[in-house]
Design an enzyme around this catalytic site. Structure first.
Site, PDB file in Angstrom:
ATOM      1  N   ASP A 278     -13.548  12.536 -17.932  1.00  0.00           N
ATOM      2  CA  ASP A 278     -13.314  11.375 -17.598  1.00  0.00           C
ATOM      3  C   ASP A 278     -11.953  10.917 -17.211  1.00  0.00           C
ATOM      4  O   ASP A 278     -11.031  11.578 -17.237  1.00  0.00           O
ATOM      5  CB  ASP A 278     -13.958  10.637 -18.778  1.00  0.00           C
ATOM      6  CG  ASP A 278     -14.958   9.493 -18.198  1.00  0.00           C
ATOM      7  OD1 ASP A 278     -14.735   8.950 -17.180  1.00  0.00           O
ATOM      8  OD2 ASP A 278     -15.714   9.200 -18.995  1.00  0.00           O
TER       9      ASP A 278
ATOM     10  N   ASP B 243     -20.381   4.118 -12.673  1.00  0.00           N
ATOM     11  CA  ASP B 243     -21.635   4.633 -13.682  1.00  0.00           C
ATOM     12  C   ASP B 243     -23.018   3.849 -13.165  1.00  0.00           C
ATOM     13  O   ASP B 243     -23.199   2.807 -12.815  1.00  0.00           O
ATOM     14  CB  ASP B 243     -21.471   3.826 -14.993  1.00  0.00           C
ATOM     15  CG  ASP B 243     -20.245   4.831 -15.735  1.00  0.00           C
ATOM     16  OD1 ASP B 243     -19.753   5.659 -14.756  1.00  0.00           O
ATOM     17  OD2 ASP B 243     -20.146   4.298 -16.963  1.00  0.00           O
TER      18      ASP B 243
HETATM   19  C1  GLA Z   1     -17.406   6.817 -18.431  1.00  0.00           C
HETATM   20  C2  GLA Z   1     -18.382   7.848 -17.599  1.00  0.00           C
HETATM   21  C3  GLA Z   1     -19.679   7.605 -18.123  1.00  0.00           C
HETATM   22  C4  GLA Z   1     -19.714   8.052 -19.681  1.00  0.00           C
HETATM   23  C5  GLA Z   1     -18.792   7.027 -20.349  1.00  0.00           C
HETATM   24  C6  GLA Z   1     -18.429   7.541 -21.713  1.00  0.00           C
HETATM   25  O1  GLA Z   1     -17.996   5.366 -18.047  1.00  0.00           O
HETATM   26  O2  GLA Z   1     -18.267   7.364 -16.320  1.00  0.00           O
HETATM   27  O3  GLA Z   1     -20.476   8.720 -17.385  1.00  0.00           O
HETATM   28  O4  GLA Z   1     -19.195   9.217 -20.100  1.00  0.00           O
HETATM   29  O5  GLA Z   1     -17.422   6.983 -19.841  1.00  0.00           O
HETATM   30  O6  GLA Z   1     -17.636   6.672 -22.367  1.00  0.00           O
END
Ligand code: GLA
Length: 391
Positions: A126, A183
């Site tokens: 991430d 997301d």
């Molecule tokens: C980010 C990523 C998500 C998930 C969250 C976890 O937002 O894009 O897919 O992994 O972190 O905290």
């Protein structure tokens, strides 16, 4: 590590977020094997954020939370491997993960060694909290080199959400997939936004580093961490079909143990999975284009750009010479879509036409009069696998 096709599997985040534990992961692995998901190609069982304690140990390693994972990660990896599946974990290029647990910044080589020792096969990486003074391409290269020197083949799934124009530098880092989207949440608006945004970056997709449109929400029905309004069955079908035609990783995000048959049928659609995983992995292209004038000018001429319309007819030439063709109605009205075979190069002079097999119903038809026409309700799609036949 180099992979030939986009990864398929399950990830804990969309439904469970912080509520993860060994039992859930093991039960999901069992379910994947016992209910035909492994046979469909789903193989990675991935733990997302929130798996560790907040402090590293005296050796500088991240420590799995003993309440959530009482036997540690090697035990879990061994269990997953004993089922013929692969084990995925999560870390972050910043000093903290997005949920505030330790990230791998400045600990890349220690963490990569640790992941290798535990038997990790896939690392989602991430991008939260990275120091402003460093750039993404540098941090992803560092983890890719650390993994490549860890003594184990580990897929690197970059997750920088397209930030800093990720698509232009990610292939050079050694990442195997890259999140080209923000997301996802479990609503039609989110799915539509992601689809429309990805049409403009489709040409960056390909073997070497696959565009990852984010984890699937099929089957969530408004439940779980990113569960919002939920979607209709048609919307989930459109979601899955678009991911497959784009050749995105197919990473399930629902609680597989508790979903309805409709969701199972969508997630296990073998024809769509075969399109997603096609051996040639050719870039998708759009049959219907819209010409738009960019605000930039070349001299006194407007710069013309060609984008697919918001309701695309999309195609992909497959390894055996078949063509996958999908029409997607992202609008809120019923619409008619039509495409000439000429737009695929199959003009009159070839003496050829297409036999279409509907990926949802299995029904077959020969294209009449060199034109494919479909009527689609709002948010609906049709996808065909088309074979070339004599007229
Ligand atoms: C980010 C990523 C998500 C998930 C969250 C976890 O937002 O894009 O897919 O992994 O972190 O905290």
């Amino acid at each position: 590590m180099f992979i030939n096709t986009p990864p398929m599997g399950w990830n804990s985040w969309n439904t469970f977020a912080e509520q993860i534990n060994e039992k859930l992961v093991m039960e999901t692995a069992d379910f994947i094997v016992e209910n035909g998901y492994k046979d469909c190609g789903y193989e990675y069982v991935i733990i997302d954020d929130c798996w560790s304690l907040h402090d590293r140990n005296a050796d500088g390693e991240i420590v799995p939370d003993p309440e959530k994972f009482p036997h540690g990660m090697k035990y879990l990896a061994d269990y997953i491997h004993s089922k013929g599946l692969k084990f995925g974990m999560y870390s972050c290029a910043g000093p903290l993960t997005c949920a505030g647990y330790p990230g791998s910044y400045d600990h890349e080589f220690v963490d990569a060694k640790c992941f290798a020792r535990w038997g990790v096969d896939y690392l989602k990486y991430d991008y939260c909290f990275h120091p402003e003074s460093t750039q993404g391409h540098y941090l992803y290269k560092r983890m890719a080199i650390a993994l490549a020197n860890s003594g184990r083949d580990i897929v690197l799934a970059a997750c920088s959400w397209g930030a800093e124009n990720t698509k232009t530098w990610i292939k050079e880092t050694g990442a195997d997939t890259f999140r080209s989207t923000g997301d996802i949440v479990d609503s039609w608006e989110s799915i539509k936004d992601l689809c429309v945004s990805q049409m403009k970056v489709a040409e960056y997709n390909g073997r070497g580093c696959f565009n990852d449109m984010d984890m699937l929400v099929v089957g969530m029905n408004g439940k779980g961490h990113v569960g919002l309004t939920g979607c209709t069955t048609e919307e989930y079908k459109t979601h899955f079909a678009f991911w497959a035609l784009m050749g995105s990783p197919l990473i399930i995000g629902c609680d597989l143990r508790n979903v309805d048959q409709t969701a199972h049928d969508i997630l296990k659609n073998k024809m769509l999975i075969a399109i997603d995983q096609d051996a040639a992995y050719r870039q998708p292209f759009f049959i219907n284009w819209a010409r738009r004038e960019n605000t930039h000018r070349v001299g006194d001429q407007p710069l013309l750009e060609y984008y697919p319309t918001e309701n695309p007819i999309m195609a992909r030439i497959l390894s055996n010479g078949d063509v996958a063709i999908g029409a997607f109605n992202f609008s809120d009205q019923r619409r008619t879509f039509s495409a000439q075979l000429d737009s695929l190069g199959l003009g009159e002079c070839t003496g050829k036409t297409l036999e279409l097999t509907d990926v949802w119903t299995g029904e077959k038809q020969i294209v009449p009069h060199s034109t494919i026409t479909v009527n689609l309700d709002a948010h609906q799609c049709t996808v065909y696998r088309a074979s070339v036949v004599d007229k």
